[in-house]
Design a protein around this motif. Sequence first.
Motif, mmCIF file in Angstrom:
data_model
loop_
_atom_site.group_PDB
_atom_site.id
_atom_site.type_symbol
_atom_site.label_atom_id
_atom_site.label_comp_id
_atom_site.label_asym_id
_atom_site.label_seq_id
_atom_site.Cartn_x
_atom_site.Cartn_y
_atom_site.Cartn_z
ATOM 1 N N ALA A 1 -24.341 38.422 32.012
ATOM 2 C CA ALA A 1 -25.273 39.346 32.330
ATOM 3 C C ALA A 1 -26.405 39.156 31.253
ATOM 4 O O ALA A 1 -27.762 39.319 31.998
ATOM 5 N N VAL A 2 -26.325 38.754 30.135
ATOM 6 C CA VAL A 2 -27.610 38.349 29.293
ATOM 7 C C VAL A 2 -28.387 37.296 29.925
ATOM 8 O O VAL A 2 -29.466 37.332 30.080
ATOM 9 N N PHE B 1 -36.053 39.148 33.856
ATOM 10 C CA PHE B 1 -37.130 39.725 33.094
ATOM 11 C C PHE B 1 -38.142 38.783 32.287
ATOM 12 O O PHE B 1 -39.353 39.002 31.932
ATOM 13 N N PHE B 2 -37.740 37.765 31.873
ATOM 14 C CA PHE B 2 -38.588 36.585 31.090
ATOM 15 C C PHE B 2 -38.881 35.469 32.006
ATOM 16 O O PHE B 2 -39.286 34.655 31.266
ATOM 17 N N ASN B 3 -38.541 35.308 33.153
ATOM 18 C CA ASN B 3 -38.782 34.078 34.199
ATOM 19 C C ASN B 3 -38.159 32.909 33.472
ATOM 20 O O ASN B 3 -38.922 31.903 33.659
ATOM 21 N N ASN C 1 -29.970 28.868 25.967
ATOM 22 C CA ASN C 1 -30.385 28.761 24.255
ATOM 23 C C ASN C 1 -30.426 30.241 23.971
ATOM 24 O O ASN C 1 -29.979 30.904 22.879
ATOM 25 N N PRO C 2 -31.530 31.008 24.707
ATOM 26 C CA PRO C 2 -31.520 32.627 24.301
ATOM 27 C C PRO C 2 -30.372 33.167 24.326
ATOM 28 O O PRO C 2 -29.965 34.321 23.788
#
Length: 158
Positions: free
Chosen positions: A48-49, A56-58, A66-67
Motif C-alpha cells: 500500500a505504501v 501521489f509522487f509519480n 527505496n522510499p
Amino acid sequence: MSNINKTKTPQQIQYDQLEKKHEIKRPLLKNCIRAFFIGGLICVIGQAVTYFYIYFFNFTEQTAGNPTVATVVFLSMLLTGFGMYDKLGQFAGAGSAVPVTGFGNAVISAAIEHQTEGYVLGVGGNIFKLAGSVIVFGVFSAFVVALIKTILIQWGGF
C-alpha cells in the motif's frame, strides 16, 4: 543421547521425566498461522505504501521500492518507540521479525536499551550491533553483484 543418560544420576533422570511431564506444549500450527498472516499483513501495508508513492509522487514501480522500505522501517521504529511493536512481535513471532520491519525494530530496541549509558557510548555504540553486520553484508553483496554485472557487460557484450 544414550551416552548422556548413562552418565546421569537417578535423580537427574527422574527430574528430566518430571520436567517433560510439566512442560507446556507450544501450539506450533497456531503460531505458524499467526506468523504467516501478520507477516502477510505487514507486506500488504508495504505494498500500500508503494502504491501511495506511485500514485501521489509519480514514482515508477522500480523506483518506489527505496522510499517504501525507508517508510516501513521508519514506521516499525516509531511503533517500537511507543512499545507497540513488541506486543505485535509477541503475538506474531517470526511474522513480525522476518520482514524488513524486524530490522528497524532491532536497531531501535538496541538504542532504547542502552540510552541510559549516554547518546554517544550508549546509543551510538550499541545501535549498530545488529545493524552493522547487516549493512556491511548488504554493501559487500551490492559490490560483488555490481562487479559481476560490470564484468559481464564489459566482456560479455550484454
